[in-house]
Scaffold this motif. Structure first.
Motif, short mmCIF file in Angstrom:
data_model
loop_
_atom_site.label_atom_id
_atom_site.label_comp_id
_atom_site.label_asym_id
_atom_site.label_seq_id
_atom_site.Cartn_x
_atom_site.Cartn_y
_atom_site.Cartn_z
N SER A 113 0.77 -1.31 -0.03
CA SER A 113 0.05 -0.17 -0.08
C SER A 113 0.75 1.22 -0.11
O SER A 113 0.40 2.37 -0.32
N ALA A 114 2.20 1.21 0.38
CA ALA A 114 3.06 2.38 0.18
C ALA A 114 3.14 3.00 -0.95
O ALA A 114 3.22 4.11 -1.18
N PHE A 115 2.88 1.98 -2.13
CA PHE A 115 2.86 2.01 -3.51
C PHE A 115 1.93 3.58 -3.69
O PHE A 115 2.41 4.49 -4.44
N PHE A 116 0.88 3.72 -3.17
CA PHE A 116 -0.05 4.83 -3.38
C PHE A 116 0.21 6.05 -2.66
O PHE A 116 -0.60 6.97 -2.57
N PHE A 134 6.86 3.81 -14.42
CA PHE A 134 5.85 3.45 -13.74
C PHE A 134 5.96 1.78 -13.41
O PHE A 134 5.77 1.18 -12.36
N TRP A 135 6.30 0.94 -14.53
CA TRP A 135 6.25 -0.30 -14.39
C TRP A 135 7.49 -0.74 -13.50
O TRP A 135 7.40 -2.08 -12.68
N VAL A 136 8.53 0.14 -13.26
CA VAL A 136 9.57 -0.38 -12.35
C VAL A 136 9.00 -0.32 -10.78
O VAL A 136 9.41 -1.04 -10.04
N VAL A 137 8.40 0.86 -10.62
CA VAL A 137 8.02 1.07 -9.33
C VAL A 137 6.95 -0.06 -9.07
O VAL A 137 7.04 -0.68 -7.97
N LEU A 138 5.98 -0.61 -10.02
CA LEU A 138 4.83 -1.44 -9.56
C LEU A 138 5.76 -2.92 -9.43
O LEU A 138 5.45 -3.41 -8.28
N ALA A 139 6.48 -2.95 -10.20
CA ALA A 139 7.41 -4.46 -10.10
C ALA A 139 8.15 -4.40 -8.68
O ALA A 139 8.42 -5.53 -8.02
#
Length: 334
Positions: free
Chosen positions: A54-57, A217-222
């Motif tokens: 959840s830190a992602f958000f 963004f894909w790096v962040v998500l991965a």
């Protein structure tokens, strides 16, 4: 344009380090709540994983940018450099996991970057302002964690001094769910970004990001996903050290330690400082232990942990230097 196979391999290696980071640091996230028996180990890792992701958000990318372009001159970065840095960090993480030492994966990565850079380009490749900030916080983070844990402990003891021990236990068994969630968000917001930084610097050096450094963004998500998976798998050897060998914890102690460490992690992430989440929570645990009585902290175990902290950057740097030298000699990425 198609991404070269070597780049795909190195991104996979970086995500493997991210998994090891979560696996290694699962102790930081769940040791207190497991040792106080508020949650079972299985439920604790699920609870931690939810809030790690959840830190992602909620968090920006200040730490990722520090790692990506604030430790080593970005022009030194190439595929062989990234390979050496990651092998050095992964090697040290595995060794310390085996011996149950809660060392810093963040500092292992930074040490790996330093070792590879020194072999490739010499001291001129090091950005000393960023490295100095990291070194200062090797000593400052556990002290700040200890102080904050102590402060939260004093406040809790003063405020709840008229409550019965049973009532205090009931309150803080629920409160520890909250403090663990807060700590895990801080952990995810600081630690996942370190791997983002190394992947982004690799992509930038290969020309995939164009002329401007940024974190895709894909790096962040991965990275958030992989760190969360590592937390779920868990490194139980370190959980035992963190939760049982430093000081015996009650729910009120776990709440105060996690709250203190979480506060420090939020502050560090906002300032873009790649602190050790291991150092912060260990300091918090020592702080609440010392509040009960100085002898409650097993200082012999603490001394062993501190020595492991001190040698993390030099040891991972040596591993990385060797890995870089081997990769360069055999031209793995030519």
């Amino acid at each position: 344009m198609p991404i070269p196979v070597q780049i795909i391999f190195l991104v996979g290696l970086a995500l493997s380090f991210d998994f090891l980071n979560g696996f290694h640091d699962s102790a930081n996230a769940i040791a207190t709540i497991v040792s106080t028996r508020v949650l079972s180990p299985r439920l604790a890792v699920v609870w931690a994983a939810i809030f790690e992701f959840s830190a992602f958000f909620f968090f920006g990318l200040h730490v990722a940018n520090t790692i990506g372009k604030g430790i080593i001159d970005i022009h030194v970065v190439d595929q062989t450099f990234v390979f050496g840095a990651l092998i050095g960090a992964c090697g040290w993480d595995l060794i310390t996991w085996y011996f149950g030492l809660p060392t810093s994966s963040s500092h292992a990565l930074i040490g790996g970057m330093i070792g590879a850079a020194l072999v490739k380009a010499g001291p001129g490749a090091l950005l000393m302002p960023g490295i100095t900030k990291v070194i200062i916080f090797i000593f400052l983070a556990p002290l700040m964690g200890l102080a904050l844990g102590l402060i939260y402990g004093i406040l809790a003891y003063v405020f709840f001094r008229k409550f019965t021990p049973r009532k205090i236990d009931q309150i803080f068994r629920k409160g520890q769910l909250f403090s663990t969630a807060i700590y895990c968000m801080g952990h995810g917001g600081n630690d996942a970004q370190k791997t983002m930084g190394i992947i982004a610097s690799l992509l930038f050096s290969a020309g995939i990001l164009g002329d401007k450094f940024f974190i895709p963004f894909w790096v962040v998500l991965a990275c958030y996903s992989t760190l969360t998976l590592g937390i779920i798998c868990g490194g139980w050897r370190i959980v035992k050290t963190m939760g049982q060998k430093i000081v015996k914890l009650r729910p009120i102690d776990g709440f105060c330690a996690e709250s203190g460490a979480g506060t420090l992690l939020y502050l560090a992430s906002a300032l873009g400082i790649p602190v050790s989440t291991t150092h912060t929570i260990t300091g918090g645990i020592m702080g609440v232990g010392a509040l009960k009585r100085f002898s409650a902290v097993k200082w012999g175990v603490a001394r062993r942990i501190v020595w492991a902290w001190i040698i993390t950057i030099p040891c991972s740097a040596v591993f990385a230097a060797i890995a870089y030298g081997v990769a360069h000699y055999f031209q793995f990425f030519k």
